[in-house]
Design an enzyme around this catalytic site. Structure first.
Site, PDB file in Angstrom:
ATOM      1  N   THR A   1       5.294   9.752   2.424  1.00  0.00           N
ATOM      2  CA  THR A   1       6.099  10.770   2.866  1.00  0.00           C
ATOM      3  C   THR A   1       6.623   9.555   4.782  1.00  0.00           C
ATOM      4  OG1 THR A   1       4.047  10.615   4.855  1.00  0.00           O
ATOM      5  CG2 THR A   1       4.544  12.175   3.152  1.00  0.00           C
TER       6      THR A   1
ATOM      7  N   TYR B   1      10.979  14.843  20.472  1.00  0.00           N
ATOM      8  CA  TYR B   1      12.526  14.172  18.690  1.00  0.00           C
ATOM      9  C   TYR B   1      13.682  15.011  18.789  1.00  0.00           C
ATOM     10  CZ  TYR B   1       9.551  14.872  14.080  1.00  0.00           C
ATOM     11  OH  TYR B   1       9.762  13.938  12.875  1.00  0.00           O
TER      12      TYR B   1
ATOM     13  N   PRO C   1       0.373  -1.563   0.303  1.00  0.00           N
ATOM     14  CA  PRO C   1       0.016   0.290  -0.527  1.00  0.00           C
ATOM     15  C   PRO C   1       1.305   0.971   0.004  1.00  0.00           C
ATOM     16  CG  PRO C   1      -0.695  -1.736   2.019  1.00  0.00           C
ATOM     17  CD  PRO C   1       0.591  -2.212   1.310  1.00  0.00           C
TER      18      PRO C   1
END
Length: 601
Positions: free
Chosen positions: A177, A514, A172
């Site tokens: 991204t 992050y 898929p």
């Protein structure tokens, strides 16, 4: 839209609406084939050897960035006189292995397809550093043998049946991204591979205003989804950093998180029901009620499955009325530790605004450098701010950190929340720094990804990686990971590098952290491999410091070696049993999650 009563609820009377997407079917007409984002948007070096940004899609568009140029030279010591030229689109691509029988069946099923080399190449990768570096300097040994574009749930059912009959692997493909290697073809797969591009399945199937739910096909792109809902005065409120290009099905498959999750929730909070086509048939819950207790929730088998169990075709989502007020803000703290304690207190009191993110000093310096000429701590107002922060308050510019804020809701609620946030900040030495800084920090999130392409032009590789960590280990994890990266760089004699972090999501029990890491690669034979080795060591440090292998990027192929230890041997067996039940012929052989999956089938 008139409404009618139904046994299952009330739905707006409407035909399924095909959405005219911002992103065309031929993606390369709008988006880079070997980089991030729009073709007309990029950082580049102008004739005066000043870094600038092209296009008008973002606030820094069509502006020279001399401060950023100075920051890049200081941080990475790059040679701006010798840019690295990316290769043109490769012409000698691997031959398609797909059979004429498969293609004839697709024609009979009226499913559009292509075996064109460029179509296949574009859908052979995501956005990892390895992917983009490979596209710029070399080639993939294995790419899809065909691209197919189903246009309905029924077409996907037919496609999955055909693939099982002819032993064709299906991968898929949403917005492309992924930063975990999730859609990269397994390089040793001998069977034909078809990339299933979902972009033609982007209809709004129905809307229920009374119950505030909407049903979309899984191929709709984030910005298209929000645009259509906003026309109706509604929003889902899910805004991952990839929101412009990623798809609803991709959000579900990776258990995505958005910047405004504090108000709207992560994808698992937003999803009411999912429909997924497996090799055994269609998996979906028959009830659309807000909560049920009839055994394990099959939605959570689908979410995070990363293309290994089937293809998500339709998703029922919660929606909310558009907030009447949107307000930005920012806070400055004397150091990162004070900022973390502030974030913890806000989470403890459950008073988070829609978005609240803490950036460390390195990212503060980076953000300031991205401001155009004349606004980097200059001008009368800026000088007053500088004197106040670094004089009267005694802040050190080499230590301060910043929290950006976004408030959404009714005016009275926003006013009350903003006042409370400022009061809490004051207890930890924080002071308000204005709405403009907050808005700029929020919007620049969408620009940061473009910087990596600029770096590759000048021998700098860079990437981000994230984790989820309990509060009592948050600050230590941040410092431990930075120190581990410093040690690895020292061992490899890498002196020009950046390692920074930000706390982007807060929860009762912990936070998402992050990291950004990049370095000058001049003279390295395989810089992408060197980066991967250092990040791997950093991720080992994350796990030993109490963090997880991922908060929202998923597992994919890059992190699957840590997957078994993250879920236990029993958990791995449960996943493998699910895989074997739903996909007995291993048609969805994308190779994500566990290395042991294929061996155990």
């Amino acid at each position: 839209m008139q409404q009618r009563s139904e046994k299952s609820g009330t739905r707006d009377e409407m035909a399924a609406k095909k959405i005219e997407s911002v992103v065309p079917k031929q993606k390369h007409e709008l988006l880079k084939w070997n980089g991030w984002g729009y073709n007309d948007s990029k950082f580049y070096l102008n004739s005066d050897k000043i870094i600038a940004f092209s296009g008008l899609r973002y606030p820094i568009g069509e502006q020279d960035l001399p401060n950023f140029t100075k920051w890049v030279l200081k941080k990475f010591h790059v040679d701006l006189d010798n840019p690295q030229r990316s290769q043109d689109i490769p012409q000698n691509l691997p031959e398609s292995r797909v059979s004429e029988e498969f293609l004839e069946n697709l024609k009979n099923l009226q499913i559009d397809f292509s075996t064109n080399g460029l179509d296949r190449l574009i859908r052979s990768h995501g956005q990892t550093l390895y992917d983009i570096h490979t596209l710029r300097t070399g080639s993939f040994e294995r790419i899809p043998d065909a691209v197919v574009w189903p246009t309905s749930h029924e077409a996907v059912v037919d496609l999955v049946e055909l693939a099982n009959n002819l032993n064709v692997v299906l991968i898929p493909y949403g917005g492309g991204t992924s930063v975990s290697g999730a859609i990269t073809c397994p390089q040793d797969e001998q069977r034909p591979i078809a990339a299933v591009d979902m972009c033609q399945m982007n209809r709004m199937l129905w809307l229920d205003r009374e119950n505030l739910v909407v049903c979309f096909e899984a191929g709709i792109v984030g910005q298209d989804l929000e645009r259509e809902l906003r026309k109706l005065g509604l929003t889902v409120g899910h805004e991952p950093d990839s929101y412009e290009f990623s798809t609803l099905g991709g959000w579900v498959a990776t258990r995505a998180s958005g910047m405004k999750k504090n108000v709207y929730g992560n994808i698992e909070d937003l999803v009411v029901r999912v429909k997924m086509v497996t090799s055994r048939g269609v998996l979906e819950r028959s009830i659309s009620a807000p909560r049920v207790s009839c055994g394990p929730d099959f939605n959570h088998i689908i979410m995070g499955s990363e293309g290994t169990l089937g293809i998500v075709t339709e998703v029922l989502l919660k929606v909310r009325p558009l907030p009447p007020v949107k307000r930005y803000g920012s806070l400055v703290f004397p150091d990162f530790a004070s900022g973390v304690r502030f974030m913890r207190e806000v989470a403890k009191r459950r008073c988070q605004p829609a978005s609240i993110r803490l950036i460390d000093n390195e990212q503060f310096q980076f953000g300031q450098a991205l401001k155009p000429e004349g606004s980097f701590l200059s001008g009368f107002v800026e000088k007053l701010k500088k004197a106040y922060l670094f004089g009267w308050k005694g802040f050190d510019i080499e230590k301060i950190c910043v929290t950006t804020l976004l408030f959404e809701g009714h005016a009275n609620d926003v006013n009350t929340q903003e006042k409370l946030i400022n009061e809490i900040a004051k207890k930890f030495g924080g002071i308000p720094a204005g709405a403009q800084n907050g808005e700029r920090g929020y919007v620049l999130t969408f620009v940061i990804a473009y910087i990596r392409d600029l770096g590759l032009d000048f021998n700098v590789v860079a990437e981000s990686f994230e984790t989820s960590v309990p509060w009592d280990r948050c600050e230590a994890l941040c410092e431990n990971v930075k120190e581990r990266v410093r040690q690895e760089c020292a061992a490899l004699r890498i002196s020009n590098y950046l390692i920074s972090c930000r706390v982007t999501q807060t929860y009762d029990a912990g936070a998402c952290v992050y990291f950004y890491f990049g370095f000058n690669t001049f003279g390295m034979a395989d810089p992408a491999h060197v980066y991967e080795e250092i990040e791997s060591k950093a991720r080992d440090e994350i796990l030993s410091s109490g963090g997880t292998i991922s908060h929202h990027h998923g597992v994919g192929k890059l992190r699957k070696k840590w997957y078994p230890q993250s879920i236990s041997s029993v958990g791995l067996s449960l996943y493998n049993a699910t895989k074997k039940e739903l996909d007995p012929k291993n048609i969805f052989a994308v190779g994500n999650l566990s290395d042991k999956t294929l061996a155990k089938l």
